[in-house]
Each structure stands twice: as structure tokens, then as C-alpha cells.
Design an enzyme around this catalytic site. Structure first.
Site, mmCIF file in Angstrom:
data_model
loop_
_atom_site.group_PDB
_atom_site.id
_atom_site.type_symbol
_atom_site.label_atom_id
_atom_site.label_comp_id
_atom_site.label_asym_id
_atom_site.label_seq_id
_atom_site.Cartn_x
_atom_site.Cartn_y
_atom_site.Cartn_z
ATOM 1 N N GLU A 275 0.847 -1.195 0.000
ATOM 2 C CA GLU A 275 0.000 0.000 0.000
ATOM 3 C C GLU A 275 0.882 1.245 0.000
ATOM 4 O OE1 GLU A 275 -3.055 -2.190 3.180
ATOM 5 O OE2 GLU A 275 -1.982 -0.348 3.717
ATOM 6 N N GLU B 264 -4.683 6.558 8.655
ATOM 7 C CA GLU B 264 -3.755 7.693 8.620
ATOM 8 C C GLU B 264 -4.541 8.948 8.262
ATOM 9 O OE1 GLU B 264 0.589 8.813 8.605
ATOM 10 O OE2 GLU B 264 -0.541 7.040 9.243
ATOM 11 N N ARG C 240 -0.888 9.021 12.225
ATOM 12 C CA ARG C 240 -1.556 7.744 12.472
ATOM 13 C C ARG C 240 -2.796 8.014 13.320
ATOM 14 N NH1 ARG C 240 0.810 2.579 12.742
ATOM 15 N NH2 ARG C 240 -0.862 0.999 12.718
ATOM 16 N N LYS D 102 8.274 -1.153 5.872
ATOM 17 C CA LYS D 102 8.088 0.069 5.085
ATOM 18 C C LYS D 102 9.385 0.406 4.382
ATOM 19 C CE LYS D 102 8.814 2.888 9.258
ATOM 20 N NZ LYS D 102 8.242 3.891 10.171
ATOM 21 N N LYS E 100 2.333 4.471 1.467
ATOM 22 C CA LYS E 100 2.515 5.012 2.819
ATOM 23 C C LYS E 100 2.216 6.502 2.770
ATOM 24 C CE LYS E 100 5.638 5.164 6.778
ATOM 25 N NZ LYS E 100 5.114 6.467 7.205
ATOM 26 N N PHE F 168 -6.918 1.486 6.635
ATOM 27 C CA PHE F 168 -6.257 0.332 6.031
ATOM 28 C C PHE F 168 -6.362 -0.946 6.852
ATOM 29 C CE2 PHE F 168 -2.963 3.232 7.834
ATOM 30 C CZ PHE F 168 -2.649 2.504 8.983
ATOM 31 N N ARG G 92 -1.731 8.433 17.453
ATOM 32 C CA ARG G 92 -0.848 7.279 17.680
ATOM 33 C C ARG G 92 -0.587 7.064 19.167
ATOM 34 N NH1 ARG G 92 5.152 6.392 14.921
ATOM 35 N NH2 ARG G 92 5.984 5.006 16.499
ATOM 36 N N ARG H 279 6.401 -3.515 17.126
ATOM 37 C CA ARG H 279 7.036 -3.220 15.834
ATOM 38 C C ARG H 279 7.571 -4.546 15.301
ATOM 39 N NH1 ARG H 279 8.507 1.470 13.555
ATOM 40 N NH2 ARG H 279 8.282 2.613 15.512
#
Length: 277
Positions: free
Chosen positions: A28, A77, A35, A181, A30, A104, A49, A175
Site C-alpha cells: 500500500e 492515517e 496515524r 516500510k 505510505k 487500512f 498514535r 514493531r
């Protein structure tokens, strides 16, 4: 049992240096924004976020409630659209009416938590419970063609590409390598005519477009193998900062994500440097 009203720490991606193709991965765009997490239960909540309310900063996002008709939690986002593409600077200016939320992922729907389900299943829920309308845009994606999408992102001046394994569960606050990314980075040569000292004693390079240091594009920590004796340098005051002027400016190549409308480099890092003669 989780409470659908309560913020969920978002899942995060690792940064990798190169794009890749893989049939087990979805790719996708970015988007360069904030966020955000949408909770529509008995009322609308939109979290940042870090779990702060974005509705206080962006009250026009209350329009999101008009296009949701069932309890749902969406990951996305927040972006601001300007001159045909997302603009982080415009987002910081908070102009009403320019905002969109690119969604997303779906974390909760139809009375069910979806965190342990694979991404491909969560995407099915996402497309069943919401559609692109109003301030909500459902993210497009492609399978396998990561390199082609990254090239398109670079050609259109976008931030980069997200790669997500289709079987990945949603791991709040983690993470993980099942989300990756790869960023589109810009490079530019500039000069460092002045320096300052950081609180921890390290040297800061003031990266400028001219030898006089009139326009400072960013301030970066000097390389660890660089040092200087300031006793022979000219000392100046810049605002509240004490700086020293170098007799020979340093040529420096900086890699950065974006040059703002004010000419500032975002997320810069030093690639290479040499002392001017």
C-alpha cells in the site's frame, strides 16, 4: 475482554532499505500524515498514535460519524490534501475541509475482535463495514508488486510503501517484521557553516543552503568521528543559541524525507561529508 471504547496501541512496521516483490505480501502507499484510530460505538472517538483525541485538534473530523452505521474500530492515517497530493505542512496548519482519513485495517467489527485474525481476513471485514465516502478513504493495495508500487510512489513524490504479510495478526504496540516500510528519500548537497553544542556535549551541524548560514534547513548531530577545537573559532549568538562559525564550511550530503514549504528538511540524516577548501 477488551473494551471497544478504549484506545489500542497501534501495530508498527520496521524500516527496510529496499523494496521487494512477494506473492504473500500486500503493498500500500505510505501516506505522510498522522496515524489515527477510529472508534465508532455509541459515539465517535478518533485517537492519535499516542492515544490522544484528534477530534479536539481537528473538529471537522466529526463528519466521519456520518458514514459509519455500525460499531467498528478502524486503523488509518489522517492526511491533508494540497496541490494534488498529501502535505504534512498543510496537516500541521489544520485547515478545515482538507482532511481525509485513509483506513487500512479493521480491528473490531460485527461485535467481534479481529486482532488475532490474519490481515487478509481483516481486509474483508474492512471492505464490508465501510466504503470510500466523505472524509473516509479505504486504502487500495496490490499483492506481489512491491517494487512497481515503490517506483510509482517515487515518481509522484509520495512518502513510500507499506508491505504487510497477508497472514499477519494485529499485534498492538509491537514493531514487527511482518509489516515493513520502504521510504522514498531525497538527497541534497548543502553546507555546514556554523555549529552548536547539544546538551549531551555532542556537536550539532547547522545545515544551510549558503555559506553565511542565513537559511538553516536542519540541525543534525555531527558524525562521531568529527571533532573541533572551538577556541580559535568566532563565537556568535543566534536567537537563544550560542554558535561557532567554521573557517571552512563543511560540504555535506543529506538524505531527507521531504523539503517543507519553508525549506526545512524533514527526517534528515548525513550520508557523507567533506571539508571545503
Amino acid at each position: 475482554m477488551r473494551d471497544p471504547h478504549t484506545f489500542i496501541a497501534p501495530m508498527l512496521a520496521v524500516t527496510v532499505p529496499h523494496p521487494f516483490d512477494d506473492v504473500q505480501w500486500r503493498y500500500e502507499i505510505k501516506w505522510d500524515g498522522y496515524r489515527c484510530q477510529i472508534h465508532w460505538t455509541d459515539h465517535l472517538q478518533i485517537f492519535s498514535r499516542k492515544g490522544e483525541s484528534l477530534l479536539r485538534q481537528f473538529p471537522d473530523l466529526s463528519d466521519v460519524a456520518k458514514v459509519l452505521d455500525r460499531p467498528v474500530i478502524l486503523d488509518g492515517e489522517l492526511i491533508a490534501w494540497e496541490n494534488g497530493k498529501p502535505s504534512f505542512s498543510a496537516l500541521q496548519r489544520r485547515h478545515v475541509g482538507e482532511h481525509r482519513v485513509i483506513v487500512f485495517d479493521c480491528l473490531y467489527a460485527e461485535g467481534e475482535w479481529l486482532l488475532t485474525k490474519p490481515l487478509k481476513t481483516r481486509l474483508e471485514y474492512l471492505n464490508n463495514v465501510v466504503s470510500t465516502q466523505g472524509k473516509i478513504v479505504v486504502a487500495d493495495g496490490v499483492v506481489e508488486q512491491g517494487m512497481a508500487l515503490w517506483k510509482a510512489a517515487r515518481e509522484h513524490g509520495l512518502e513510500g510503501v507499506m508491505a504487510k504479510h497477508l497472514n499477519s495478526p494485529y499485534l498492538p504496540g509491537k514493531r514487527v517484521r511482518t509489516w515493513q516500510k520502504f521510504l522514498v528519500m531525497n538527497r541534497q548537497w548543502a553546507v555546514v557553516p556554523i555549529i552548536s553544542e547539544a546538551e549531551d556535549g555532542q556537536w550539532m551541524w547547522w545545515v544551510s543552503g549558503d555559506n553565511a548560514g542565513g537559511h538553516v534547513m536542519t540541525k543534525l548531530l555531527a558524525p562521531k568521528n568529527w571533532n573541533v577545537d572551538v577556541s580559535s573559532l568566532v563565537r556568535e549568538k543566534r536567537g537563544t543559541d550560542i554558535v561557532w562559525r567554521l573557517p571552512c564550511p563543511i560540504d555535506v550530503e543529506v538524505e531527507y524525507r521531504e523539503l517543507t514549504a519553508e525549506g526545512k528538511m524533514r527526517h534528515g540524516r548525513i550520508r557523507q561529508w567533506r571539508t571545503s577548501n
